[in-house]
Design a protein around this motif. Structure first.
Motif, PDB file in Angstrom:
ATOM      1  N   GLY A  44      -1.691  37.934  78.978  1.00 31.91           N
ATOM      2  CA  GLY A  44      -2.752  37.448  78.120  1.00 31.91           C
ATOM      3  C   GLY A  44      -2.735  38.073  76.747  1.00 31.91           C
ATOM      4  O   GLY A  44      -1.730  38.094  76.055  1.00 31.91           O
ATOM      5  N   ALA A  45      -3.875  38.637  76.324  1.00 31.27           N
ATOM      6  CA  ALA A  45      -4.036  39.155  74.963  1.00 31.27           C
ATOM      7  C   ALA A  45      -3.101  40.316  74.659  1.00 31.27           C
ATOM      8  O   ALA A  45      -2.845  40.629  73.510  1.00 31.27           O
ATOM      9  CB  ALA A  45      -5.486  39.590  74.743  1.00 31.27           C
ATOM     10  N   LYS A  46      -2.612  41.007  75.693  1.00 30.38           N
ATOM     11  CA  LYS A  46      -1.726  42.148  75.477  1.00 30.38           C
ATOM     12  C   LYS A  46      -0.288  41.724  75.151  1.00 30.38           C
ATOM     13  O   LYS A  46       0.560  42.568  74.919  1.00 30.38           O
ATOM     14  CB  LYS A  46      -1.699  43.036  76.730  1.00 30.38           C
ATOM     15  N   SER A  47      -0.002  40.441  75.154  1.00 33.53           N
ATOM     16  CA  SER A  47       1.387  39.987  75.113  1.00 33.53           C
ATOM     17  C   SER A  47       1.835  39.485  73.743  1.00 33.53           C
ATOM     18  O   SER A  47       2.866  38.843  73.650  1.00 33.53           O
ATOM     19  CB  SER A  47       1.582  38.873  76.138  1.00 33.53           C
ATOM     20  N   LYS A  48       1.086  39.774  72.681  1.00 38.09           N
ATOM     21  CA  LYS A  48       1.477  39.274  71.360  1.00 38.09           C
ATOM     22  C   LYS A  48       2.847  39.810  70.940  1.00 38.09           C
ATOM     23  O   LYS A  48       3.641  39.087  70.339  1.00 38.09           O
ATOM     24  CB  LYS A  48       0.409  39.663  70.330  1.00 38.09           C
ATOM     25  N   GLU A  49       3.109  41.093  71.230  1.00 41.52           N
ATOM     26  CA  GLU A  49       4.415  41.671  70.882  1.00 41.52           C
ATOM     27  C   GLU A  49       5.531  40.995  71.658  1.00 41.52           C
ATOM     28  O   GLU A  49       6.631  40.769  71.139  1.00 41.52           O
ATOM     29  CB  GLU A  49       4.435  43.176  71.145  1.00 41.52           C
ATOM     30  N   LYS A  50       5.250  40.649  72.917  1.00 39.56           N
ATOM     31  CA  LYS A  50       6.273  40.005  73.739  1.00 39.56           C
ATOM     32  C   LYS A  50       6.596  38.607  73.242  1.00 39.56           C
ATOM     33  O   LYS A  50       7.716  38.126  73.388  1.00 39.56           O
ATOM     34  CB  LYS A  50       5.834  39.976  75.208  1.00 39.56           C
ATOM     35  N   VAL A  51       5.635  37.928  72.662  1.00 37.17           N
ATOM     36  CA  VAL A  51       5.902  36.612  72.080  1.00 37.17           C
ATOM     37  C   VAL A  51       6.959  36.742  70.986  1.00 37.17           C
ATOM     38  O   VAL A  51       7.917  35.963  70.913  1.00 37.17           O
ATOM     39  CB  VAL A  51       4.610  35.993  71.508  1.00 37.17           C
ATOM     40  N   ALA A  52       6.794  37.769  70.127  1.00 34.74           N
ATOM     41  CA  ALA A  52       7.769  38.003  69.058  1.00 34.74           C
ATOM     42  C   ALA A  52       9.139  38.347  69.636  1.00 34.74           C
ATOM     43  O   ALA A  52      10.175  37.899  69.115  1.00 34.74           O
ATOM     44  CB  ALA A  52       7.283  39.134  68.150  1.00 34.74           C
ATOM     45  N   GLU A  53       9.173  39.127  70.732  1.00 39.16           N
ATOM     46  CA  GLU A  53      10.444  39.492  71.358  1.00 39.16           C
ATOM     47  C   GLU A  53      11.166  38.253  71.895  1.00 39.16           C
ATOM     48  O   GLU A  53      12.390  38.114  71.734  1.00 39.16           O
ATOM     49  CB  GLU A  53      10.196  40.487  72.487  1.00 39.16           C
ATOM     50  N   VAL A  54      10.411  37.360  72.537  1.00 39.60           N
ATOM     51  CA  VAL A  54      11.022  36.144  73.098  1.00 39.60           C
ATOM     52  C   VAL A  54      11.545  35.255  71.974  1.00 39.60           C
ATOM     53  O   VAL A  54      12.616  34.646  72.087  1.00 39.60           O
ATOM     54  CB  VAL A  54      10.018  35.391  73.990  1.00 39.60           C
ATOM     55  N   LYS A  55      10.801  35.177  70.866  1.00 41.57           N
ATOM     56  CA  LYS A  55      11.263  34.388  69.722  1.00 41.57           C
ATOM     57  C   LYS A  55      12.567  34.956  69.148  1.00 41.57           C
ATOM     58  O   LYS A  55      13.454  34.211  68.733  1.00 41.57           O
ATOM     59  CB  LYS A  55      10.171  34.333  68.651  1.00 41.57           C
ATOM     60  N   GLU A  56      12.686  36.281  69.104  1.00 37.81           N
ATOM     61  CA  GLU A  56      13.923  36.908  68.637  1.00 37.81           C
ATOM     62  C   GLU A  56      15.086  36.581  69.565  1.00 37.81           C
ATOM     63  O   GLU A  56      16.215  36.373  69.117  1.00 37.81           O
ATOM     64  CB  GLU A  56      13.734  38.421  68.554  1.00 37.81           C
ATOM     65  N   LEU A  57      14.793  36.524  70.869  1.00 37.90           N
ATOM     66  CA  LEU A  57      15.839  36.151  71.824  1.00 37.90           C
ATOM     67  C   LEU A  57      16.301  34.717  71.608  1.00 37.90           C
ATOM     68  O   LEU A  57      17.486  34.404  71.747  1.00 37.90           O
ATOM     69  CB  LEU A  57      15.326  36.337  73.260  1.00 37.90           C
ATOM     70  N   ASP A  58      15.371  33.838  71.254  1.00 40.51           N
ATOM     71  CA  ASP A  58      15.773  32.453  70.975  1.00 40.51           C
ATOM     72  C   ASP A  58      16.663  32.389  69.732  1.00 40.51           C
ATOM     73  O   ASP A  58      17.623  31.611  69.688  1.00 40.51           O
ATOM     74  CB  ASP A  58      14.532  31.575  70.765  1.00 40.51           C
ATOM     75  N   ASP A  59      16.366  33.218  68.740  1.00 35.56           N
ATOM     76  CA  ASP A  59      17.242  33.288  67.560  1.00 35.56           C
ATOM     77  C   ASP A  59      18.646  33.750  67.964  1.00 35.56           C
ATOM     78  O   ASP A  59      19.650  33.235  67.451  1.00 35.56           O
ATOM     79  CB  ASP A  59      16.655  34.253  66.528  1.00 35.56           C
ATOM     80  N   ALA A  60      18.698  34.746  68.866  1.00 33.37           N
ATOM     81  CA  ALA A  60      19.999  35.230  69.354  1.00 33.37           C
ATOM     82  C   ALA A  60      20.740  34.129  70.093  1.00 33.37           C
ATOM     83  O   ALA A  60      21.970  33.975  69.954  1.00 33.37           O
ATOM     84  CB  ALA A  60      19.799  36.439  70.259  1.00 33.37           C
ATOM     85  N   LEU A  61      20.000  33.346  70.878  1.00 35.35           N
ATOM     86  CA  LEU A  61      20.609  32.237  71.617  1.00 35.35           C
ATOM     87  C   LEU A  61      21.208  31.220  70.654  1.00 35.35           C
ATOM     88  O   LEU A  61      22.333  30.731  70.863  1.00 35.35           O
ATOM     89  CB  LEU A  61      19.534  31.574  72.495  1.00 35.35           C
TER      90      LEU A  61
END
Length: 553
Positions: A364-381
């Motif tokens: 939930g609200a604690k996961s804002k940093e993880k959203v950015a991490e997943v987006k960075e992984l998509d850039d890597a992909l």
């Protein structure tokens, strides 16, 4: 002037021998490489079958390096255990000796016929396997001509004082012979060529048999150096396990056999008094005995390698290509294996994206940093996808066989679908997750259990997709294709259950109704990309894929 001309002739004949070996290797790799890769993938499930496959495939491809690359690609994503890959390398070491056995016989008179047949095949079948087999026949003919020429030239210089002094120096220093052979094999990237040269020297009596055996040991050590040196650029020690394991095995066997060469020399001559044949027999026996001794201990050997080179977090940027060696583009089989290994890194990235997305949905609200991490992984992909596609266009397409073109298309299809699956997470699921975080709403326990179950099944299907991609196993492909129907069923049951909760008036369900339905649909879409990435190409090749799901009128 005469000595200089003789040296030029020797150098030219050695170059002709190397070129003949190259033609045989490239022709066989183009003719049989992709299909043999499938055989290897199936054989790796059993240690003894893996050893036999290593012998057979290397005998055909005449490249233990190519076989090692294929085995390493299976190990890279955990599709097969390291012990099976080590068994393949033991078999590959034996397989490289068999062509030496054939060429140890005096069959130089067959050279013109081989070149004639090869030229007819090469010119008559410009786009089929016959074209590649013609290349093989021409290569064998050139090798026989080079070997015969070497024997003639070596006879000329055998009586010169300078050459006798050099030969005596080497004969008196077996360690020097071992070092020279190791370096030559490393430089030539071919133990076959070096072994044939050593056999010529031994058959003419230019070097003693004991010294020739030291040369053999050096050739065996040198051929294990190239895979190790080429793998050292990776930051993760686990990538080195197979080449290091093969090198340790070769080095230990050489260390044991080297002090025994003076005792072994009379024994090999007792079996065959032809010195050239005796050297070839020792080469085969050395690798065969080594394999028989090491095979029962591969499991503890694997454990040792894992302790010496444990897994560690990859500090390299996930979007940085690791296996796309530009030099391999001239050899389609190796280049396609490299592209396949890089494609498996895309699987790793997508797997991390799925895990990260699940954490976003759970926290939930604690996961804002993880959203950015997943987006960075998509850039890597995206970066890996672009790099692999560029690499595929740089492969020498004139050397591609029909099977190579098929594999290239499969790699392209695989990485495209994996990248599309990542886009679904980035452009749709993460948007829904961010919207939920901003609104401060949560899924109902029942609703999230449905989503979690689908994501767990996605992770399993991603593993299955990578297995099908590397092994082209039809049974696993069929099971993966069945998952498409399974996800349709999961979507239908989750939708029905969701509307039942709406009718029951559950507040969490009412607050997240559109998000929940969109998530379920997106997860089904990701699964469809996984099926299209790996299962469909294999089933279509096997003739087990229908053109349409619509029933005839």
């Amino acid at each position: 002037m005469a000595p200089f001309v003789t040296l030029i002739n020797l150098a030219g004949l050695i170059a002709l021998l190397l070129w003949g070996v190259h033609m045989v290797q490239s022709g066989l790799q183009k003719a049989f490489g992709p299909s043999l890769k499938t055989v290897l993938g199936s054989a790796l499930k059993n240690r003894l079958r893996a050893f036999a496959a290593g012998v057979g495939i290397t005998t055909l491809l005449q490249s233990s390096t190519a076989v090692g690359l294929m085995a390493a690609s299976f190990v890279a994503y955990g599709i097969v255990p390291l012990s099976s890959a080590l068994a393949v390398m033991l078999g590959a070491n034996v397989g490289t000796t068999l062509i030496v056995q054939v060429l140890s016989f005096d069959i130089a008179q067959a050279a013109p016929a081989l070149i004639l047949v090869g030229l007819i095949l090469f010119r008559s079948f410009p786009t089929t396997r016959g074209h590649d087999l013609g290349r093989v026949a021409i290569g064998l003919g050139l090798m026989l001509i080079a070997l015969h020429g070497l024997i003639v030239e070596l006879e000329k210089i055998d009586s010169t004082q300078t050459f006798q002094a050099i030969a005596k120096l080497i004969s008196d220093q077996p360690a020097l012979a071992l070092i020279i052979a190791t370096i030559l094999t490393w430089l030539a990237h071919s133990s076959v060529a070096v072994m044939l040269l050593v056999m010529s020297l031994a058959s003419q009596g230019i070097v003693q048999v004991e010294t020739a055996l030291a040369f053999v040991l050096g050739a065996n050590l040198g051929t294990a150096l190239n895979p190790w040196l080429e793998s050292r650029h990776g930051d993760n020690p686990s990538a080195l396990r197979l080449p290091v394991g093969n090198l340790i095995n070769r080095a230990a066997a050489v260390a044991i056999a080297f002090p025994l060469t003076s005792w072994l020399a009379p024994m090999v001559l007792m079996i065959d008094d032809d010195k050239g044949r005796a050297v070839a027999n020792f080469h085969t026996a050395f690798n065969l005995v080594n394999a028989l001794v090491v095979l029962p201990f591969l499991t503890p050997f694997e454990s040792l390698l894992r302790r010496l080179m444990p897994d560690r977090p990859d500090k390299e940027a996930p979007g940085t290509p690791r296996y796309l060696d530009k030099a391999a583009c001239a050899m389609p089989l190796m280049a396609l294996v490299n592209a396949s290994r890089e494609a498996l890194r895309m699987v790793d990235v997508l797997h991390a994206m799925i895990a990260g997305t699940r954490a976003v949905l759970e926290e939930g609200a604690k996961s804002k940093e993880k959203v950015a991490e997943v987006k960075e992984l998509d850039d890597a992909l995206d970066k890996l996808n672009a790099a692999i596609k560029t690499y595929l266009t740089e492969i020498d397409h004139q050397q591609l066989s029909e099977a190579d073109r098929k594999r290239l298309s499969e790699v392209f299809t695989f990485i495209t679908n994996i990248e599309h699956a990542g886009d679904v997470i980035d452009h749709s699921i993460l948007k829904q997750a961010t919207k939920r975080i901003k609104r401060g709403v949560t899924f109902s326990p029942e609703g999230f259990a449905e989503i979690r179950g689908m994501m767990e099944r996605l992770s399993w299907n991603l593993q299955a997709a990578s297995t099908v991609f590397m092994t082209e196993d039809a049974e696993t492909a069929r099971k993966l294709a069945d998952e498409k129907a399974r996800f349709r069923s999961l979507e239908s049951s989750a939708t029905d259950a969701h509307f039942a909760r709406l009718r029951a008036g559950k507040k969490e369900t009412q607050a997240t109704t559109s998000m929940h339905l969109d998530l379920v649909r997106d997860l089904k879409l990701i699964n469809a990309h996984l099926v299209a990435a790996a299962a469909y190409p294999v089933l279509e090749e096997k003739g087990k894929l229908l053109s349409s799901r619509v029933a005839d009128a």
